[in-house]
Design a protein around this motif. Structure first.
Motif, short mmCIF file in Angstrom:
data_model
loop_
_atom_site.label_atom_id
_atom_site.label_comp_id
_atom_site.label_asym_id
_atom_site.label_seq_id
_atom_site.Cartn_x
_atom_site.Cartn_y
_atom_site.Cartn_z
N ALA A 132 5.03 -5.81 -17.60
CA ALA A 132 4.26 -4.57 -17.52
C ALA A 132 2.84 -4.76 -18.03
O ALA A 132 1.89 -4.20 -17.48
CB ALA A 132 4.96 -3.47 -18.32
N GLU A 133 2.67 -5.55 -19.08
CA GLU A 133 1.32 -5.78 -19.63
C GLU A 133 0.43 -6.45 -18.60
O GLU A 133 -0.73 -6.04 -18.40
CB GLU A 133 1.41 -6.64 -20.89
N GLN A 134 0.95 -7.47 -17.92
CA GLN A 134 0.14 -8.15 -16.92
C GLN A 134 -0.12 -7.25 -15.72
O GLN A 134 -1.22 -7.23 -15.17
CB GLN A 134 0.83 -9.43 -16.46
N GLN A 135 0.87 -6.48 -15.32
CA GLN A 135 0.69 -5.57 -14.19
C GLN A 135 -0.41 -4.56 -14.47
O GLN A 135 -1.27 -4.30 -13.62
CB GLN A 135 2.01 -4.85 -13.89
N ALA A 148 2.74 -1.85 -7.22
CA ALA A 148 2.36 -2.74 -6.12
C ALA A 148 2.24 -4.17 -6.61
O ALA A 148 2.71 -5.12 -5.95
CB ALA A 148 1.03 -2.28 -5.51
N ILE A 149 1.64 -4.35 -7.78
CA ILE A 149 1.50 -5.71 -8.33
C ILE A 149 2.86 -6.28 -8.71
O ILE A 149 3.13 -7.47 -8.50
CB ILE A 149 0.54 -5.68 -9.54
N ARG A 150 3.76 -5.43 -9.23
CA ARG A 150 5.12 -5.89 -9.53
C ARG A 150 5.81 -6.39 -8.27
O ARG A 150 6.51 -7.39 -8.29
CB ARG A 150 5.93 -4.76 -10.15
N VAL A 200 0.85 -1.19 0.00
CA VAL A 200 0.00 0.00 0.00
C VAL A 200 0.89 1.24 0.00
O VAL A 200 1.85 1.34 0.76
CB VAL A 200 -0.94 0.01 1.23
N GLY A 201 0.54 2.19 -0.85
CA GLY A 201 1.34 3.40 -0.98
C GLY A 201 1.98 3.50 -2.35
O GLY A 201 2.24 4.59 -2.85
N LEU A 202 2.26 2.34 -2.95
CA LEU A 202 2.77 2.32 -4.31
C LEU A 202 1.61 2.48 -5.28
O LEU A 202 0.46 2.14 -4.96
CB LEU A 202 3.48 0.99 -4.59
N SER A 203 1.88 2.95 -6.48
CA SER A 203 0.87 2.94 -7.52
C SER A 203 0.55 1.49 -7.87
O SER A 203 1.37 0.60 -7.67
CB SER A 203 1.37 3.69 -8.75
#
Length: 216
Positions: free
Chosen positions: A61-64, A51-53, A44-47
Motif C-alpha cells: 500500500a505504501e508503494q502504491q 490501478a497500480i496494485r 483505467v476506471g480504478l482509483s
C-alpha cells in the motif's frame, strides 16, 4: 426522475494517451519497467492505488500510494504544459444534450480526481449538464457502489430510476452492486463481452444508439 450516471474516461472522453504517459512516468520514478500500454488501459476506471496494485501486484500500500502521487505530479505537469488532450468521443455531446433536453438528470462517477474531472468537463464545455459528480477523491474505488449511491442521493433518485453507463467491467459491477441498470459502451477500454458478463443489460455501439436506447 430519470438519472443517467456516466463514467468519464473511456466513456465520455478519450484520454488514454496522457494516462499511459503519466503511468509510465510513475513507474520510471521508481526505476520499475512500465507495463504494456494495453495493461495500463485495462486498469483505467480504478482509483490510482488500485490501478497500480493491478499493474504491480507485488507492491504494498505504501508503494502504491507513493506511485499514485508520482502519477498525479506527472499528469499535472503535462496539463500545465498543455500536453493533456481529453476530447469528447464523437457524438457524446449530442447524446448528453439530447438526454438533458428530454428531462434526464445527468451525473458522473469516475476514478478521476475532483480537480481532474472539473478541468475535463469545463474544457469540453459540458460541465453545466451534470448535477452530481463523484470521484476517487471521496469514495472507494470502483466496483464499490459508494459513488453510485451518493449520486442517487444527491439527485434524489431511486436505483430503479437510474442507469450507469460505462466502458469497463468495473462500471457494470458497480451498477449491479448498486442495484442500478448498467449499459456498456463499446468504444472504451474493455471488450463488449466483458461488459455483458459483468452485468450490462446491453452494450451500445455508438452514442446515438445510447440515446435511442434511453429515450425509447
Amino acid at each position: 426522475m430519470k438519472l443517467a450516471v456516466f463514467d468519464c474516461d473511456g466513456t465520455l472522453v478519450d484520454g488514454q494517451a496522457p494516462i499511459c504517459e503519466a503511468m509510465e512516468a510513475a513507474f520510471a520514478a521508481f526505476s520499475i519497467p512500465a507495463p504494456p500500454r494495453g495493461a495500463i488501459r485495462r486498469a483505467v476506471g480504478l482509483s490510482l492505488p488500485q490501478a497500480i496494485r493491478q499493474l504491480l501486484p507485488a507492491s504494498d500500500a505504501e508503494q502504491q500510494n507513493a506511485m499514485a502521487e508520482a502519477y498525479k505530479v506527472s499528469f499535472r505537469s503535462a496539463r500545465e504544459q498543455g500536453r493533456v488532450a481529453q476530447p469528447l468521443f464523437p457524438g457524446i455531446e449530442d447524446t448528453l444534450r439530447g438526454l438533458h433536453g428530454a428531462g434526464w438528470t445527468l451525473g458522473v462517477a469516475t476514478g478521476m480526481s475532483d480537480r481532474g474531472l472539473t478541468h475535463c468537463l469545463a474544457a469540453n464545455g459540458i460541465a453545466d449538464l451534470f448535477v452530481t459528480l463523484q470521484t476517487a477523491d471521496r469514495h472507494p474505488s470502483k466496483p464499490h457502489p459508494a459513488m453510485l449511491e451518493q449520486a442517487l442521493l444527491e439527485a434524489g433518485a431511486l436505483p430503479s430510476q437510474a442507469v450507469m453507463i460505462g466502458d469497463t467491467a468495473y462500471d457494470m459491477q458497480m451498477a449491479v452492486s448498486g442495484r442500478v441498470r448498467g449499459i456498456g459502451v463499446d468504444w472504451g477500454y474493455h471488450h463488449p463481452r466483458e461488459l455483458s458478463e459483468a452485468g450490462a443489460e446491453v452494450v451500445v455501439e455508438s452514442p446515438a444508439q445510447l440515446l435511442d436506447h434511453l429515450l425509447k
